[in-house]
Design a protein around this motif. Sequence first.
Motif, mmCIF file in Angstrom:
data_model
loop_
_atom_site.group_PDB
_atom_site.id
_atom_site.type_symbol
_atom_site.label_atom_id
_atom_site.label_comp_id
_atom_site.label_asym_id
_atom_site.label_seq_id
_atom_site.Cartn_x
_atom_site.Cartn_y
_atom_site.Cartn_z
ATOM 1 N N HIS A 3 0.811 -1.218 0.000
ATOM 2 C CA HIS A 3 0.000 0.000 0.000
ATOM 3 C C HIS A 3 0.850 1.276 0.000
ATOM 4 N N LEU A 4 2.153 1.134 0.215
ATOM 5 C CA LEU A 4 3.020 2.318 0.159
ATOM 6 C C LEU A 4 3.188 2.722 -1.302
ATOM 7 N N PRO A 5 3.048 4.009 -1.609
ATOM 8 C CA PRO A 5 3.164 4.435 -3.008
ATOM 9 C C PRO A 5 4.582 4.239 -3.539
ATOM 10 N N GLU A 6 4.677 3.880 -4.816
ATOM 11 C CA GLU A 6 5.984 3.694 -5.452
ATOM 12 C C GLU A 6 6.690 5.024 -5.687
ATOM 13 N N LYS A 7 5.893 6.082 -5.833
ATOM 14 C CA LYS A 7 6.485 7.414 -5.990
ATOM 15 C C LYS A 7 5.508 8.437 -5.428
ATOM 16 N N PRO A 30 11.167 -0.446 0.070
ATOM 17 C CA PRO A 30 12.181 -0.230 -0.960
ATOM 18 C C PRO A 30 12.544 1.246 -1.168
ATOM 19 N N ARG A 31 11.694 2.163 -0.692
ATOM 20 C CA ARG A 31 11.978 3.591 -0.800
ATOM 21 C C ARG A 31 12.569 4.118 0.494
ATOM 22 N N LEU A 32 13.307 5.209 0.387
ATOM 23 C CA LEU A 32 13.820 5.885 1.577
ATOM 24 C C LEU A 32 12.652 6.479 2.349
ATOM 25 N N ILE A 33 12.639 6.271 3.641
ATOM 26 C CA ILE A 33 11.647 6.891 4.520
ATOM 27 C C ILE A 33 12.381 7.900 5.382
ATOM 28 N N ARG A 34 11.880 9.124 5.428
ATOM 29 C CA ARG A 34 12.428 10.166 6.298
ATOM 30 C C ARG A 34 11.661 10.093 7.618
ATOM 31 N N PHE A 35 12.342 9.791 8.698
ATOM 32 C CA PHE A 35 11.705 9.646 10.004
ATOM 33 C C PHE A 35 11.826 10.932 10.804
ATOM 34 N N PRO A 45 25.920 11.542 19.949
ATOM 35 C CA PRO A 45 27.169 11.526 19.189
ATOM 36 C C PRO A 45 27.418 10.257 18.352
ATOM 37 N N PRO A 46 27.184 9.054 18.872
ATOM 38 C CA PRO A 46 27.496 7.897 18.017
ATOM 39 C C PRO A 46 26.524 7.723 16.836
ATOM 40 N N LEU A 47 25.361 8.357 16.896
ATOM 41 C CA LEU A 47 24.345 8.174 15.851
ATOM 42 C C LEU A 47 24.154 9.383 14.936
ATOM 43 N N ARG A 48 24.555 10.547 15.380
ATOM 44 C CA ARG A 48 24.236 11.815 14.713
ATOM 45 C C ARG A 48 24.556 11.810 13.216
ATOM 46 N N ARG A 49 25.771 11.452 12.849
ATOM 47 C CA ARG A 49 26.170 11.498 11.428
ATOM 48 C C ARG A 49 25.369 10.504 10.600
ATOM 49 N N PHE A 50 25.187 9.310 11.121
ATOM 50 C CA PHE A 50 24.415 8.293 10.403
ATOM 51 C C PHE A 50 22.972 8.743 10.200
ATOM 52 N N LEU A 51 22.348 9.254 11.252
ATOM 53 C CA LEU A 51 20.946 9.663 11.166
ATOM 54 C C LEU A 51 20.770 10.858 10.232
ATOM 55 N N LYS A 52 21.727 11.757 10.234
ATOM 56 C CA LYS A 52 21.659 12.908 9.317
ATOM 57 C C LYS A 52 21.720 12.430 7.866
ATOM 58 N N LYS A 53 22.639 11.502 7.575
ATOM 59 C CA LYS A 53 22.737 10.957 6.213
ATOM 60 C C LYS A 53 21.499 10.150 5.839
ATOM 61 N N ALA A 54 20.838 9.552 6.835
ATOM 62 C CA ALA A 54 19.627 8.768 6.594
ATOM 63 C C ALA A 54 18.401 9.659 6.406
ATOM 64 N N GLY A 55 18.569 10.971 6.574
ATOM 65 C CA GLY A 55 17.476 11.903 6.335
ATOM 66 C C GLY A 55 16.535 12.104 7.501
ATOM 67 N N VAL A 56 16.961 11.727 8.695
ATOM 68 C CA VAL A 56 16.117 11.911 9.878
ATOM 69 C C VAL A 56 15.833 13.397 10.090
ATOM 70 N N ILE A 57 14.602 13.688 10.467
ATOM 71 C CA ILE A 57 14.184 15.060 10.747
ATOM 72 C C ILE A 57 14.045 15.202 12.262
ATOM 73 N N PRO A 58 14.984 15.909 12.911
ATOM 74 C CA PRO A 58 14.919 16.041 14.375
ATOM 75 C C PRO A 58 13.855 17.050 14.808
ATOM 76 N N ILE A 59 13.253 16.781 15.964
ATOM 77 C CA ILE A 59 12.250 17.687 16.527
ATOM 78 C C ILE A 59 12.318 17.614 18.047
ATOM 79 N N GLN A 80 8.773 17.261 -2.190
ATOM 80 C CA GLN A 80 9.755 16.645 -3.092
ATOM 81 C C GLN A 80 9.382 15.205 -3.431
ATOM 82 N N GLY A 81 8.302 14.706 -2.838
ATOM 83 C CA GLY A 81 7.860 13.347 -3.136
ATOM 84 C C GLY A 81 8.421 12.278 -2.231
ATOM 85 N N ASP A 82 8.956 12.665 -1.066
ATOM 86 C CA ASP A 82 9.507 11.697 -0.122
ATOM 87 C C ASP A 82 8.412 11.080 0.743
#
Length: 178
Positions: A3-7, A30-35, A45-59, A80-82
């Motif tokens: 049920h997740l859209p392909e685009k 199969p698509r990138l999910i921005r969490f 500190p141990p996760l910050r760089r990885f999560l930023k590259k993974a597109g995490v949106i901090p709040i 942008q279609g994410d």
Amino acid sequence: MHHLPEKGGALIVCNHVSYMDALLLSGACPRLIRFVMEEEYANLPPLRRFLKKAGVIPISASNRGSIREAFREIDKALQQGDLVCVFPEGQLTSTEDMNKFMRGMDIIIQRCPVPVIPVALKGLWGSYFSRYKGKACRGLPSRFWSKLEIEAGKAVKPTDATPEHMHAEVSKLRGDWK
């Protein structure tokens, strides 16, 4: 997960059972999910760089500037279609039941009306990463293998996607399997 859209942009709303939820959803899609993630965890500190590259949106719910910036980033991602995922319970469940869905998802879809996809995580309650024993990730794991399931429901129109309605949809998908 069919049920997740392909685009195209969509908002995923999901129950929050364990600290592994985002990782499992990412692996199943199969698509990138921005969490959207609590800033305190996103900046560890141990996760910050990885999560930023993974597109995490901090709040941070206690910082208005952080909230405004997160909503701007969510709007941009959806336009942008994410795929963007929120855990509207706002925290891990401390019981096997789902918490009430908080405001936030309704603000997101009011600002950027996209389809809303209910998703249920099943089988994670009682895992080492859940709050089954009071606190997550404490002591030794009591089990090493679990049968898990991730189920996505049909898209809900933004006009119908109230926190109460989406809570009911995710609950229905989850059923009795915690």
